[in-house]
Design a protein around this motif. Structure first.
Motif, PDB file in Angstrom:
ATOM      1  N   ASP A  13     -22.976 -43.359   9.732  1.00 52.76           N
ATOM      2  CA  ASP A  13     -23.725 -44.256   8.852  1.00 52.76           C
ATOM      3  C   ASP A  13     -23.745 -43.693   7.440  1.00 52.76           C
ATOM      4  OD1 ASP A  13     -24.339 -46.251  10.712  1.00 52.76           O
ATOM      5  OD2 ASP A  13     -25.985 -45.056  11.520  1.00 52.76           O
ATOM      6  N   ALA A  14     -22.572 -43.726   6.818  1.00 47.86           N
ATOM      7  CA  ALA A  14     -22.413 -43.274   5.432  1.00 47.86           C
ATOM      8  C   ALA A  14     -21.202 -43.992   4.862  1.00 47.86           C
ATOM      9  CB  ALA A  14     -22.215 -41.766   5.378  1.00 47.86           C
ATOM     10  N   SER A  15     -21.183 -44.131   3.565  1.00 46.77           N
ATOM     11  CA  SER A  15     -20.073 -44.830   2.910  1.00 46.77           C
ATOM     12  C   SER A  15     -18.790 -43.999   2.964  1.00 46.77           C
ATOM     13  CB  SER A  15     -20.417 -45.102   1.447  1.00 46.77           C
ATOM     14  OG  SER A  15     -20.418 -43.876   0.723  1.00 46.77           O
ATOM     15  N   PRO A  16     -17.628 -44.654   2.875  1.00 47.64           N
ATOM     16  CA  PRO A  16     -16.373 -43.905   2.809  1.00 47.64           C
ATOM     17  C   PRO A  16     -16.350 -42.897   1.654  1.00 47.64           C
ATOM     18  CG  PRO A  16     -15.908 -46.214   3.236  1.00 47.64           C
ATOM     19  CD  PRO A  16     -17.387 -46.102   2.931  1.00 47.64           C
ATOM     20  N   GLU A  17     -17.029 -43.226   0.552  1.00 49.47           N
ATOM     21  CA  GLU A  17     -17.061 -42.309  -0.585  1.00 49.47           C
ATOM     22  C   GLU A  17     -17.750 -40.992  -0.212  1.00 49.47           C
ATOM     23  OE1 GLU A  17     -16.248 -46.316  -2.054  1.00 49.47           O
ATOM     24  OE2 GLU A  17     -17.817 -45.583  -0.719  1.00 49.47           O
ATOM     25  N   VAL A  18     -18.881 -41.097   0.495  1.00 47.22           N
ATOM     26  CA  VAL A  18     -19.595 -39.896   0.936  1.00 47.22           C
ATOM     27  C   VAL A  18     -18.746 -39.126   1.947  1.00 47.22           C
ATOM     28  CG1 VAL A  18     -21.598 -39.060   2.261  1.00 47.22           C
ATOM     29  CG2 VAL A  18     -21.898 -40.793   0.467  1.00 47.22           C
ATOM     30  N   VAL A  19     -18.159 -39.839   2.907  1.00 47.75           N
ATOM     31  CA  VAL A  19     -17.355 -39.184   3.943  1.00 47.75           C
ATOM     32  C   VAL A  19     -16.136 -38.502   3.324  1.00 47.75           C
ATOM     33  CG1 VAL A  19     -16.036 -39.499   6.067  1.00 47.75           C
ATOM     34  CG2 VAL A  19     -18.158 -40.785   5.711  1.00 47.75           C
ATOM     35  N   PHE A  20     -15.501 -39.145   2.358  1.00 52.10           N
ATOM     36  CA  PHE A  20     -14.343 -38.533   1.710  1.00 52.10           C
ATOM     37  C   PHE A  20     -14.716 -37.180   1.108  1.00 52.10           C
ATOM     38  CE2 PHE A  20     -11.482 -37.553  -1.744  1.00 52.10           C
ATOM     39  CZ  PHE A  20     -10.239 -37.724  -1.141  1.00 52.10           C
ATOM     40  N   GLU A  21     -15.860 -37.119   0.443  1.00 58.30           N
ATOM     41  CA  GLU A  21     -16.314 -35.851  -0.145  1.00 58.30           C
ATOM     42  C   GLU A  21     -16.484 -34.789   0.950  1.00 58.30           C
ATOM     43  OE1 GLU A  21     -17.068 -35.043  -3.563  1.00 58.30           O
ATOM     44  OE2 GLU A  21     -15.811 -36.829  -3.773  1.00 58.30           O
ATOM     45  N   VAL A  22     -17.044 -35.188   2.082  1.00 62.97           N
ATOM     46  CA  VAL A  22     -17.341 -34.244   3.160  1.00 62.97           C
ATOM     47  C   VAL A  22     -16.064 -33.696   3.808  1.00 62.97           C
ATOM     48  CG1 VAL A  22     -18.370 -34.054   5.467  1.00 62.97           C
ATOM     49  CG2 VAL A  22     -19.644 -35.141   3.605  1.00 62.97           C
ATOM     50  N   VAL A  23     -15.021 -34.509   3.919  1.00 64.77           N
ATOM     51  CA  VAL A  23     -13.789 -34.023   4.560  1.00 64.77           C
ATOM     52  C   VAL A  23     -12.801 -33.414   3.573  1.00 64.77           C
ATOM     53  CG1 VAL A  23     -13.991 -35.640   6.501  1.00 64.77           C
ATOM     54  CG2 VAL A  23     -12.545 -36.248   4.532  1.00 64.77           C
ATOM     55  N   SER A  24     -13.060 -33.537   2.265  1.00 57.41           N
ATOM     56  CA  SER A  24     -12.052 -33.096   1.300  1.00 57.41           C
ATOM     57  C   SER A  24     -12.533 -32.044   0.304  1.00 57.41           C
ATOM     58  CB  SER A  24     -11.529 -34.300   0.509  1.00 57.41           C
ATOM     59  OG  SER A  24     -12.522 -34.793  -0.373  1.00 57.41           O
ATOM     60  N   ARG A  25     -13.785 -31.662   0.370  1.00 53.11           N
ATOM     61  CA  ARG A  25     -14.291 -30.691  -0.611  1.00 53.11           C
ATOM     62  C   ARG A  25     -14.739 -29.411   0.096  1.00 53.11           C
ATOM     63  NH1 ARG A  25     -14.589 -31.971  -5.743  1.00 53.11           N
ATOM     64  NH2 ARG A  25     -16.316 -30.530  -5.991  1.00 53.11           N
ATOM     65  N   PRO A  26     -14.272 -28.268  -0.410  1.00 56.96           N
ATOM     66  CA  PRO A  26     -14.565 -26.995   0.255  1.00 56.96           C
ATOM     67  C   PRO A  26     -16.044 -26.743   0.508  1.00 56.96           C
ATOM     68  CG  PRO A  26     -12.913 -26.665  -1.444  1.00 56.96           C
ATOM     69  CD  PRO A  26     -13.396 -28.086  -1.583  1.00 56.96           C
ATOM     70  N   GLY A  99     -18.978 -51.961   9.137  1.00 58.85           N
ATOM     71  CA  GLY A  99     -20.391 -52.322   9.073  1.00 58.85           C
ATOM     72  C   GLY A  99     -21.027 -51.645   7.872  1.00 58.85           C
ATOM     73  N   THR A 100     -22.137 -50.952   8.119  1.00 63.10           N
ATOM     74  CA  THR A 100     -22.812 -50.249   7.028  1.00 63.10           C
ATOM     75  C   THR A 100     -22.345 -48.796   6.912  1.00 63.10           C
ATOM     76  OG1 THR A 100     -24.612 -49.624   8.502  1.00 63.10           O
ATOM     77  CG2 THR A 100     -24.878 -51.678   7.241  1.00 63.10           C
ATOM     78  N   GLY A 101     -21.331 -48.432   7.663  1.00 64.34           N
ATOM     79  CA  GLY A 101     -20.867 -47.053   7.664  1.00 64.34           C
ATOM     80  C   GLY A 101     -19.365 -46.925   7.551  1.00 64.34           C
ATOM     81  N   THR A 102     -18.849 -45.878   8.174  1.00 63.63           N
ATOM     82  CA  THR A 102     -17.432 -45.540   8.085  1.00 63.63           C
ATOM     83  C   THR A 102     -16.930 -45.060   9.439  1.00 63.63           C
ATOM     84  OG1 THR A 102     -17.743 -44.821   5.800  1.00 63.63           O
ATOM     85  CG2 THR A 102     -15.755 -44.044   6.910  1.00 63.63           C
ATOM     86  N   THR A 103     -15.736 -45.497   9.808  1.00 59.56           N
ATOM     87  CA  THR A 103     -15.056 -44.938  10.963  1.00 59.56           C
ATOM     88  C   THR A 103     -14.129 -43.843  10.454  1.00 59.56           C
ATOM     89  OG1 THR A 103     -15.177 -46.996  12.211  1.00 59.56           O
ATOM     90  CG2 THR A 103     -13.488 -45.409  12.886  1.00 59.56           C
ATOM     91  N   ILE A 104     -14.280 -42.663  11.036  1.00 54.55           N
ATOM     92  CA  ILE A 104     -13.446 -41.517  10.689  1.00 54.55           C
ATOM     93  C   ILE A 104     -12.456 -41.326  11.827  1.00 54.55           C
ATOM     94  CG2 ILE A 104     -13.368 -39.046  10.193  1.00 54.55           C
ATOM     95  CD1 ILE A 104     -16.421 -39.264   9.572  1.00 54.55           C
ATOM     96  N   LYS A 105     -11.168 -41.380  11.496  1.00 59.41           N
ATOM     97  CA  LYS A 105     -10.139 -41.093  12.490  1.00 59.41           C
ATOM     98  C   LYS A 105      -9.437 -39.812  12.058  1.00 59.41           C
ATOM     99  CE  LYS A 105      -5.976 -42.733  14.765  1.00 59.41           C
ATOM    100  NZ  LYS A 105      -4.919 -43.760  14.763  1.00 59.41           N
ATOM    101  N   LEU A 106      -9.511 -38.795  12.903  1.00 57.89           N
ATOM    102  CA  LEU A 106      -8.831 -37.541  12.665  1.00 57.89           C
ATOM    103  C   LEU A 106      -7.615 -37.475  13.568  1.00 57.89           C
ATOM    104  CD1 LEU A 106      -9.966 -33.985  12.261  1.00 57.89           C
ATOM    105  CD2 LEU A 106      -8.672 -34.518  14.319  1.00 57.89           C
ATOM    106  N   THR A 107      -6.478 -37.117  13.001  1.00 60.74           N
ATOM    107  CA  THR A 107      -5.259 -36.901  13.780  1.00 60.74           C
ATOM    108  C   THR A 107      -4.669 -35.558  13.374  1.00 60.74           C
ATOM    109  OG1 THR A 107      -4.807 -39.284  13.774  1.00 60.74           O
ATOM    110  CG2 THR A 107      -2.990 -37.820  14.415  1.00 60.74           C
ATOM    111  N   GLU A 108      -4.392 -34.723  14.352  1.00 61.90           N
ATOM    112  CA  GLU A 108      -3.662 -33.471  14.083  1.00 61.90           C
ATOM    113  C   GLU A 108      -2.355 -33.538  14.853  1.00 61.90           C
ATOM    114  OE1 GLU A 108      -4.361 -28.697  13.718  1.00 61.90           O
ATOM    115  OE2 GLU A 108      -5.392 -29.702  15.367  1.00 61.90           O
ATOM    116  N   SER A 109      -1.255 -33.305  14.156  1.00 59.31           N
ATOM    117  CA  SER A 109       0.061 -33.420  14.784  1.00 59.31           C
ATOM    118  C   SER A 109       0.955 -32.261  14.344  1.00 59.31           C
ATOM    119  CB  SER A 109       0.704 -34.755  14.409  1.00 59.31           C
ATOM    120  OG  SER A 109       0.856 -34.842  12.999  1.00 59.31           O
TER     121      SER A 109
END
Length: 150
Positions: A13-26, A99-109
């Motif tokens: 339950d967070a915007s893609p903008e917030v999630v992007f910061e969380v997965v991309s900033r040290p 919806g009001t949040g973001t789906t995060i899909k992680l793939t490691e290959s």
């Protein structure tokens, strides 16, 4: 098992903008995955993920950074040095508004491409499965706390 890739998906339950910061900033990655991280969030940037008191340091390279929908990096370089001429593992975070949040899909290959013998391939793949089974829920919990605080 085929050991081709690992996929995990969660909704937060967070915007893609917030999630992007969380997965991309040290400074955020070190809150849910590593103990420390150093890199710039731009394609081609070279950096590192750190666990413990620099007891385990993994070099990494940012592949794609397309806010707020995509962040990817390579890591797992043989010999512990960034080398684009050898196989490495690719981690991709795809962020989709839902919806009001973001789906995060992680793939490691890239596991099969590493050239490991069968036992090492199985061991490494298993360790990464266990790791993402631990850290993807932590990612979700951290995003939720961060979104609730803002």
């Amino acid at each position: 098992m085929e050991y081709g890739s690992i996929e995990r998906e969660i909704h937060v339950d967070a915007s893609p903008e917030v999630v992007f910061e969380v997965v991309s900033r040290p400074e955020h990655i070190s809150q849910w995955w590593t103990d420390d991280a150093h890199f710039e969030t731009k394609p081609g940037a070279v950096g590192e993920f750190v666990w413990g008191d620099r007891g385990d340091v993994a070099p990494m390279t940012v592949v794609e950074a397309e806010p707020p929908r995509l962040f990817s990096f390579r890591w797992g370089y043989p010999g512990g040095e960034v080398d684009d001429t050898v196989p490495s593992l690719l981690v991709v975070f795809e962020l989709t508004p839902s919806g009001t949040g973001t789906t995060i899909k992680l793939t490691e290959s890239g596991f099969r491409e590493m050239g490991w013998e069968a036992a090492k391939l199985e061991e490494q793949y298993g360790q990464h499965v266990t790791g993402w089974d631990t850290f993807v829920p932590r990612l979700g919990e951290y995003v939720t706390r961060l979104a609730a605080a803002s």
